[in-house]
Write an enzyme that holds these catalytic residues in place. Structure first.
Site, PDB file in Angstrom:
ATOM      1  N   ASP A  54      44.135  38.795  27.043  1.00 20.22           N
ATOM      2  CA  ASP A  54      44.239  40.247  27.086  1.00 20.22           C
ATOM      3  C   ASP A  54      45.665  40.718  26.851  1.00 20.22           C
ATOM      4  O   ASP A  54      45.899  41.759  26.226  1.00 20.22           O
ATOM      5  CB  ASP A  54      43.745  40.773  28.434  1.00 20.22           C
ATOM      6  CG  ASP A  54      42.224  40.730  28.563  1.00 20.22           C
ATOM      7  OD1 ASP A  54      41.555  40.464  27.548  1.00 20.22           O
ATOM      8  OD2 ASP A  54      41.715  40.956  29.675  1.00 20.22           O
ATOM      9  N   GLY A  55      46.648  39.957  27.356  1.00 16.98           N
ATOM     10  CA  GLY A  55      48.047  40.332  27.166  1.00 16.98           C
ATOM     11  C   GLY A  55      48.442  40.383  25.701  1.00 16.98           C
ATOM     12  O   GLY A  55      49.219  41.251  25.290  1.00 16.98           O
ATOM     13  N   ASN A  84      47.577  49.828  29.246  1.00 17.13           N
ATOM     14  CA  ASN A  84      46.997  49.666  30.579  1.00 17.13           C
ATOM     15  C   ASN A  84      47.626  50.580  31.621  1.00 17.13           C
ATOM     16  O   ASN A  84      46.946  51.379  32.246  1.00 17.13           O
ATOM     17  CB  ASN A  84      47.151  48.216  31.054  1.00 17.13           C
ATOM     18  CG  ASN A  84      45.895  47.404  30.844  1.00 17.13           C
ATOM     19  OD1 ASN A  84      44.884  47.898  30.390  1.00 17.13           O
ATOM     20  ND2 ASN A  84      45.970  46.129  31.178  1.00 17.13           N
ATOM     21  N   ALA A 100      43.050  46.358  35.964  1.00 12.76           N
ATOM     22  CA  ALA A 100      44.234  45.488  35.951  1.00 12.76           C
ATOM     23  C   ALA A 100      44.974  45.635  37.289  1.00 12.76           C
ATOM     24  O   ALA A 100      44.376  45.526  38.351  1.00 12.76           O
ATOM     25  CB  ALA A 100      45.114  45.848  34.754  1.00 12.76           C
ATOM     26  N   ASN A 104      46.005  48.149  38.836  1.00 13.09           N
ATOM     27  CA  ASN A 104      45.412  49.226  39.629  1.00 13.09           C
ATOM     28  C   ASN A 104      44.338  48.708  40.574  1.00 13.09           C
ATOM     29  O   ASN A 104      44.277  49.088  41.748  1.00 13.09           O
ATOM     30  CB  ASN A 104      44.826  50.279  38.685  1.00 13.09           C
ATOM     31  CG  ASN A 104      43.953  51.291  39.395  1.00 13.09           C
ATOM     32  OD1 ASN A 104      44.421  52.202  40.053  1.00 13.09           O
ATOM     33  ND2 ASN A 104      42.635  51.130  39.245  1.00 13.09           N
ATOM     34  N   SER A 159      43.929  45.599  41.700  1.00 14.61           N
ATOM     35  CA  SER A 159      44.536  44.736  42.712  1.00 14.61           C
ATOM     36  C   SER A 159      45.200  45.544  43.823  1.00 14.61           C
ATOM     37  O   SER A 159      45.277  45.099  44.972  1.00 14.61           O
ATOM     38  CB  SER A 159      45.575  43.815  42.068  1.00 14.61           C
ATOM     39  OG  SER A 159      44.986  42.963  41.109  1.00 14.61           O
TER      40      SER A 159
END
Length: 281
Positions: free
Chosen positions: A65-66, A134, A184, A186, A188
């Site tokens: 994803d990165g 993101n 992402a 958020n 966590s």
């Protein structure tokens, strides 16, 4: 058709996968270009990134994803559709698995795909503009310090330009997230999961010095005015850091959306259940 490809950095072992993807695209008489840095990593000759983005019809990220997020940010001004091939672990965004490459590319050339438009953020700080896919995180500069952030909002459609004082955040930091980024950092930090095609701004405090500080969702036609009363680091998509010293930043929805190529049958809630183990025993 011209295809531009970017590979996950520091992963020379990804060469065989790139060659497989290249062969599949060339079966349909497409011309494949590889970004210069990616090409150098695997011992091939590539093309300068900006030129590749300008001349290609679609862009492809091979990695996690990165890698896709970095490609979306760096290619923002070209506004090209992006296909993500998952050579990573999680794969919220890069949903094409290695064993699906042949069938996905076949479907692509048969026009059996869809393009999702994902909201991005624009931040203006220190007279420079940056774009986030993101999230934008305001973080304390040292572990022994706290952030002091006054946040105001104004409607971009309100001719009076009236500002609304939302809150002053004290603590470890503040996350400003897109709906795509809701799963992402958020998530966590205790923020909500938001359907990725929603148009909204998510504000989630990090370890606030008050039990009453809670995540907040705002409409996307708001612009945020953030004034720092301390030294903070602004971290953009976890990939770029900008320092702000007792200054101001402006955040709003970017004028262009990221365009992600997905399978027609892709269901976001299937992805959530798979990646977050929802409904699991």
């Amino acid at each position: 058709m011209k295809i531009g490809i970017v590979l996950r950095p520091s992963s020379p072992d990804i060469k065989d996968l790139f060659l497989k993807v290249k062969d599949e695209f060339e079966k349909y008489e497409a011309t494949v270009y590889l970004a210069a840095n990616s090409a150098k990593m695997i011992g091939l000759i590539g093309i300068e990134f900006e030129r590749m983005c300008d001349m290609c019809d679609i862009l492809v990220s091979i990695g996690g994803d990165g890698t896709l997020i970095s490609l979306a940010r760096r290619s923002y001004k070209y506004n090209k559709p992006i296909m993500g091939i998952n050579a990573g672990k999680l794969g919220f965004l890069t949903d094409v698995r290695v064993d699906e490459i042949e069938s996905i590319i076949e479907k692509f050339f048969n026009n059996e795909y869809r393009i999702d438009k994902r909201m991005m953020l624009r931040i203006e700080v220190n007279k420079e503009k940056y774009y986030a896919f993101n999230d934008i995180v305001f973080s304390r500069e040292t572990i022994s310090s706290i952030v002091d952030l006054k946040v105001e909002a104004e409607s971009l459609h309100d001719k009076s330009k009236e500002k609304y004082w939302l809150n002053t955040y004290y603590g470890d930091g503040l996350i400003i997230s897109t709906p795509t980024g809701s799963t992402a950092y958020n998530l966590s930090a205790g923020g909500p999961v938001v359907f990725p095609l929603t148009k909204s701004l998510l504000l989630t405090p990090l370890c606030p010095h008050s039990l009453t500080q809670r995540p907040l969702i705002l409409p996307s036609d708001f612009r945020l005015l953030i004034e720092s009363g301390s030294k903070v680091e602004i971290i953009i998509d976890g990939q770029e850091i900008v320092h702000l010293y007792n200054g101001k930043a402006k955040i709003k929805i970017a004028s262009k959306s990221a365009k992600l190529i997905h399978r027609v049958e892709r269901n976001y809630f299937d992805v959530l259940r798979e990646k977050l183990n929802w409904g699991g025993k």
